[in-house]
Design a protein around this motif. Structure first.
Motif, PDB file in Angstrom:
ATOM      1  N   THR A  26       0.878  -1.096   0.055  1.00 28.04           N
ATOM      2  CA  THR A  26      -0.021   0.102  -0.102  1.00 28.04           C
ATOM      3  C   THR A  26       0.922   1.118   0.006  1.00 28.04           C
ATOM      4  OG1 THR A  26      -1.790  -0.971   1.224  1.00 28.04           O
ATOM      5  CG2 THR A  26      -1.823   1.190   1.377  1.00 28.04           C
ATOM      6  N   LYS A  80      -5.562   0.421 -10.364  1.00 26.87           N
ATOM      7  CA  LYS A  80      -6.642   1.425 -10.316  1.00 26.87           C
ATOM      8  C   LYS A  80      -7.822   1.150  -9.565  1.00 26.87           C
ATOM      9  CE  LYS A  80      -5.942   2.630 -15.010  1.00 26.87           C
ATOM     10  NZ  LYS A  80      -6.423   3.419 -16.456  1.00 26.87           N
ATOM     11  N   ASN A  97      -9.429  -1.608  -6.135  1.00 26.20           N
ATOM     12  CA  ASN A  97      -9.156  -1.915  -4.645  1.00 26.20           C
ATOM     13  C   ASN A  97      -8.020  -2.476  -4.241  1.00 26.20           C
ATOM     14  OD1 ASN A  97      -9.721  -4.347  -5.639  1.00 26.20           O
ATOM     15  ND2 ASN A  97     -11.912  -4.626  -4.531  1.00 26.20           N
ATOM     16  N   LYS A 129      -3.152   3.840  -1.768  1.00 25.45           N
ATOM     17  CA  LYS A 129      -3.438   2.995  -2.885  1.00 25.45           C
ATOM     18  C   LYS A 129      -2.892   1.513  -2.913  1.00 25.45           C
ATOM     19  CE  LYS A 129      -3.682   6.633  -6.295  1.00 25.45           C
ATOM     20  NZ  LYS A 129      -3.414   7.114  -7.749  1.00 25.45           N
ATOM     21  N   LYS A 130      -3.546   0.670  -3.180  1.00 24.64           N
ATOM     22  CA  LYS A 130      -2.883  -0.909  -2.918  1.00 24.64           C
ATOM     23  C   LYS A 130      -2.431  -1.420  -4.322  1.00 24.64           C
ATOM     24  CE  LYS A 130      -6.139  -1.970   0.961  1.00 24.64           C
ATOM     25  NZ  LYS A 130      -6.969  -2.763   1.498  1.00 24.64           N
ATOM     26  N   LEU A 181       0.813   0.143  -8.761  1.00 22.54           N
ATOM     27  CA  LEU A 181      -0.529   0.103  -8.132  1.00 22.54           C
ATOM     28  C   LEU A 181      -1.627  -0.020  -8.888  1.00 22.54           C
ATOM     29  CD1 LEU A 181       0.941   3.434  -5.942  1.00 22.54           C
ATOM     30  CD2 LEU A 181       0.959   0.915  -5.467  1.00 22.54           C
TER      31      LEU A 181
END
Length: 156
Positions: free
Chosen positions: A74, A127, A129, A78-79, A125
């Motif tokens: 993370t 977009k 979840n 953002k994950k 990362l």
């Protein structure tokens, strides 16, 4: 005034046999030139030379292994996923490598790596979840040719 007396010069007269001999020789020499010159020119323009040429093939292999960790991460809320590697099995004749990390929603992080650069970090990362399977591929290049991928995945 005394003037020297002029002596008369006798004109040269060729012997008849010499004239006949020249005529007899002129005909075969002319015929040999007419018939032989095209043959000499043809031989000159059709001469060929050859050189030896050895041709081989080389198949670019996939890197045998890579030392690193592929983890879910993370970054600023953002994950995604990241891979840090500290070394990889070199491919013979490789002029470079390509490391690609692809998220389940499509974005990719592509990094070009020089043969002597053995440590790197690649991060992508998502977009969405951040859930899904992230795929890391690593391939070798030899000039313009690329070998098959060494592939690893992580599910977040």
């Amino acid at each position: 005034m005394n003037a020297p007396q002029s002596a008369s010069v006798a004109p040269r007269v060729k012997a008849a046999w010499l004239v006949r001999l020249r005529r007899l020789l002129a005909v075969p020499v002319a015929a040999a030139l007419v018939l032989g010159a095209p043959g000499l020119a043809y031989a000159t323009f059709t001469a060929r030379t050859t050189a030896a040429l050895n041709v081989g093939t080389y198949t670019v292999p996939a890197p045998a292994s890579i030392g690193g960790t592929l983890v879910c991460t993370t970054d600023q809320g953002k994950k995604g996923a990241a891979i840090s590697f500290t070394g990889f099995a070199a491919v013979s004749r490789a002029t470079g490598y390509t490391a690609t990390l692809t998220s389940p929603t499509g974005p990719q992080a592509v990094t070009e790596i020089a043969p002597e650069d053995t440590t790197h970090e690649v991060k992508v990362l998502s977009k969405g979840n951040g859930k899904g399977t992230y795929t890391f591929t690593f391939s070798a290049r030899v000039g313009p040719w690329t070998g098959p991928d060494l592939q690893q995945s992580v599910t977040c």
